[in-house]
Design a protein around this motif. Structure first.
Motif, short mmCIF file in Angstrom:
data_model
loop_
_atom_site.label_atom_id
_atom_site.label_comp_id
_atom_site.label_asym_id
_atom_site.label_seq_id
_atom_site.Cartn_x
_atom_site.Cartn_y
_atom_site.Cartn_z
N ASP A 67 0.75 -1.18 0.11
CA ASP A 67 0.06 -0.07 -0.01
C ASP A 67 0.96 1.24 0.11
N HIS A 68 0.26 2.66 0.12
CA HIS A 68 0.94 3.68 -0.13
C HIS A 68 1.96 4.00 0.92
N GLN A 69 1.77 3.19 2.04
CA GLN A 69 2.53 3.45 3.35
C GLN A 69 3.71 2.63 3.57
N GLY A 70 3.93 1.81 2.23
CA GLY A 70 5.06 0.79 2.23
C GLY A 70 4.64 -0.47 2.96
N VAL A 72 8.08 0.70 -2.72
CA VAL A 72 7.24 1.80 -2.67
C VAL A 72 8.08 3.04 -2.83
N ALA A 73 9.07 3.09 -2.21
CA ALA A 73 10.21 4.32 -2.18
C ALA A 73 10.61 4.64 -3.61
N ILE A 74 11.02 3.48 -4.22
CA ILE A 74 11.32 3.65 -5.68
C ILE A 74 10.35 4.05 -6.56
N SER A 75 9.02 3.54 -6.47
CA SER A 75 8.20 3.98 -7.31
C SER A 75 7.86 5.74 -7.07
N GLU A 76 7.89 5.87 -5.71
CA GLU A 76 7.51 7.15 -5.41
C GLU A 76 8.68 8.12 -5.91
N GLN A 77 9.88 7.85 -5.84
CA GLN A 77 10.98 8.44 -6.68
C GLN A 77 10.89 8.68 -7.95
N GLU A 85 17.15 -4.33 -13.35
CA GLU A 85 17.64 -5.58 -14.36
C GLU A 85 19.07 -6.09 -13.86
N THR A 86 19.15 -7.29 -13.67
CA THR A 86 20.48 -7.82 -13.43
C THR A 86 20.78 -8.73 -14.61
N ASP A 87 21.92 -9.52 -14.44
CA ASP A 87 22.33 -10.35 -15.57
C ASP A 87 21.12 -11.41 -15.74
N THR A 88 20.68 -12.00 -14.68
CA THR A 88 19.66 -13.07 -14.81
C THR A 88 18.56 -12.65 -14.52
N LYS A 89 18.05 -11.57 -13.73
CA LYS A 89 16.88 -11.28 -13.35
C LYS A 89 16.48 -9.88 -13.38
N GLN A 90 15.00 -9.65 -13.37
CA GLN A 90 14.34 -8.57 -13.75
C GLN A 90 13.38 -8.19 -12.59
N CYS A 91 13.22 -7.08 -12.07
CA CYS A 91 12.32 -6.61 -11.19
C CYS A 91 11.14 -5.44 -11.79
N LEU A 92 10.09 -5.45 -12.03
CA LEU A 92 9.44 -4.63 -12.63
C LEU A 92 8.53 -3.89 -11.51
N ILE A 93 8.43 -2.73 -11.32
CA ILE A 93 7.78 -1.91 -10.41
C ILE A 93 6.55 -1.03 -10.91
N GLN A 94 5.20 -1.04 -10.59
CA GLN A 94 4.17 -0.35 -11.12
C GLN A 94 3.42 0.06 -10.31
N ARG A 95 3.16 1.44 -10.21
CA ARG A 95 2.14 2.06 -9.07
C ARG A 95 0.88 2.22 -9.70
N HIS A 96 -0.48 2.08 -8.98
CA HIS A 96 -1.64 2.22 -9.44
C HIS A 96 -2.38 2.91 -8.42
N LEU A 108 2.59 13.24 -15.34
CA LEU A 108 2.27 11.94 -16.01
C LEU A 108 1.68 10.86 -15.09
N LYS A 109 1.25 9.88 -15.63
CA LYS A 109 0.83 8.68 -14.93
C LYS A 109 2.19 8.06 -14.35
N PRO A 110 2.10 7.43 -13.38
CA PRO A 110 3.31 6.70 -12.71
C PRO A 110 3.96 5.66 -13.84
N PRO A 111 5.37 5.85 -13.88
CA PRO A 111 6.05 5.32 -14.61
C PRO A 111 6.17 3.78 -14.39
N THR A 112 6.49 2.66 -15.05
CA THR A 112 6.94 1.52 -14.78
C THR A 112 8.56 1.23 -14.57
N VAL A 113 8.91 0.93 -13.24
CA VAL A 113 10.33 0.76 -13.12
C VAL A 113 10.91 -0.57 -13.32
N CYS A 114 12.02 -0.70 -14.21
CA CYS A 114 12.55 -1.99 -14.42
C CYS A 114 13.83 -2.13 -13.84
#
Lengths: 90, 125
Positions: free
Chosen positions: A25-28, A46-51, A67-78, A59-65
């Protein structure tokens, strides 16, 4: 109460290459997590998406990606809810 | 030692939006290390406010859910997060909309610095 959220998480986890999922949630504070996603990382996600939102606040909140060599983390706020998906790179 | 810790706490304060202060006290609320911004409410920095956590955590530990670790108090314009690291207590004060999860995740970053301080407080008469 959280049945619907659990169903969505199950659906995401069933997607190929996904090995973790977290909703906060918005409180992390973690609302749900599954797989490799750790409950303690909810605040940080949540802090990453806030920044990221501050880059272009009109604009509407961006999707943050992250990335490492083998993994990916996608962060999206709604609205007040932030979701993160941890993926294995195909 | 304390100066380095204070510097580190100030560094953590800057990392979290809306976090006003981090105070490390003993269980009676006597401040050992403080990192405070000017926006922190004066009343919440007083020992008589901080020391109530000692009683609250003792009572909360009797609920049969195990030892109480953290108490989060939400007020109309502030939030106070207190962590039980007996003989030490860590108190975070932030705005009501501050990222609670992010503050909770600071625990793992502060904990390694507390060993020496806890030993000093435990040895004190």
């Amino acid at each position: 109460m959280e049945k619907e959220l659990d169903r969505v998480i199950e659906e995401i986890m069933a997607t190929p290459n996904v090995n973790g999922c977290l909703v906060a949630d918005h409180q992390g504070l973690c609302l749900a997590s599954k797989g490799t996603a750790h409950v303690d990382s909810a605040g940080m996600i949540v802090a990453i998406s806030e920044q990221a939102c501050k880059i272009q606040p009109n604009l509407k909140p961006p999707t943050v990606c992250l990335e490492t060599d083998t993994k990916q983390c996608l962060i999206q706020r709604h609205g007040t809810i932030t979701g993160a998906i941890f993926k294995q790179k195909s | 030692m304390v100066d380095d810790l204070r510097k580190y706490l100030n560094h953590l304060l800057e990392k979290v939006n809306g976090l006003f202060s981090i105070i490390i006290t003993d269980r009676d609320g006597v401040p050992l290390v403080r990192a405070v911004t000017e926006r922190a409410p004066e009343l919440a920095l007083r020992p008589n406010f901080i020391s109530t956590f000692g009683m609250a955590t003792d009572q909360a530990s009797k609920l049969g859910l195990g030892r109480n670790k953290t108490i989060i108090s939400m007020y109309s314009s502030y939030q106070v997060i207190q962590m039980n690291k007996l003989p030490l207590v860590i108190t975070f004060i932030g705005s009501d909309n501050c990222n609670t999860g992010h503050i909770l995740s600071l625990e793992s970053q502060i904990e390694p610095c507390l060993k020496e301080l806890a030993a000093v407080v435990a040895d004190a008469p």
